[in-house]
Enzyme design. Structure first.
Site, mmCIF file in Angstrom:
data_model
loop_
_atom_site.group_PDB
_atom_site.id
_atom_site.type_symbol
_atom_site.label_atom_id
_atom_site.label_comp_id
_atom_site.label_asym_id
_atom_site.label_seq_id
_atom_site.Cartn_x
_atom_site.Cartn_y
_atom_site.Cartn_z
ATOM 1 N NE ARG A 12 -2.487 1.156 3.660
ATOM 2 C CZ ARG A 12 -3.228 0.946 4.754
ATOM 3 N NH1 ARG A 12 -4.465 0.477 4.637
ATOM 4 N NH2 ARG A 12 -2.739 1.175 5.949
ATOM 5 C CB SER A 51 -11.938 -2.412 2.898
ATOM 6 O OG SER A 51 -10.543 -2.570 2.770
ATOM 7 C CE LYS A 82 -8.096 3.669 4.777
ATOM 8 N NZ LYS A 82 -8.899 2.541 4.263
#
Length: 204
Positions: free
Chosen positions: A35, A104, A133
């Site tokens: 990511r 997700s 996040k």
């Protein structure tokens, strides 16, 4: 098969991403999800190839976060998408039937929109507030996690503010495993941190 431990790379950690990935793989993480929100696709693809080469000797597989065309270009084992990343059916069509596709899920009401025979696993969370996040959804807590896992009908990886001490509760909730970022990327010894997570999971 869904591995019990997925490591998600941390672009802001002191340790370079390829080194994070290799150490997590050495510690037993079965999936390494790459990511990186700010790299352009060409640079991301180059990083993906480097990571894939670093983790392959340890049996770990590369999962690409969000970037469908990069996942295709580098031959990644799979792709993970979020709720805002478009139609999962379109993603499946692009990556083909053999690649793994994860989605997700942040709330129970999102389950109804999942197309049948399209998604292989769910990343469910955040279970707790997490610094990795900044724009995450409200935390589910262990109770909210368990409700989603029971209703999902798909293997679930818990994510969000988790540590080795959570493994028994996650297993009890019905999770197939867990996905972590800082529990490995910010650990003094990422390889040992991965091993501890897996040991606790196996003993839970």
């Amino acid at each position: 098969m869904i591995p019990p431990l997925c490591f998600i790379t941390d672009a802001d950690a002191p340790l370079p991403v390829p080194e994070q990935a290799e150490r997590a793989a050495r510690g037993g993480a079965g999936w390494i999800q790459l990511r990186h929100k700010t790299l352009d696709d060409r640079s991301f693809a180059a990083l993906a190839r480097t990571v894939a080469a670093r983790i392959a000797p340890f049996g770990a597989r590369l999962i690409v976060n969000d970037r469908i065309e990069v996942a295709r270009a580098v031959g990644a084992h799979g792709l993970h998408i979020g709720q805002s990343d478009g139609d999962p059916r379109a993603a499946r069509a692009r990556i083909g039937p053999e690649a793994v596709l994860g989605l997700s899920v942040e709330a129970e009401d999102q389950l109804a929109a999942i197309p049948p025979d399209c998604i292989d696993y769910l990343g469910v969370g955040p279970v707790r507030k997490t610094a990795s996040k900044a724009d995450h959804a409200p935390p589910l807590g262990l109770g909210g996690l368990a409700r989603i896992v029971r209703a999902a009908g798909l293997p679930c990886l818990a994510i969000g503010g988790l540590s080795a001490s959570d493994t028994a509760a996650l297993k009890a909730a019905g999770c197939a495993g867990l996905a972590v970022v800082s529990a490995i990327s910010r650990a003094a010894d990422p390889k040992a941190a991965a091993r501890i997570l897996l040991t606790e999971w196996s003993h839970a």
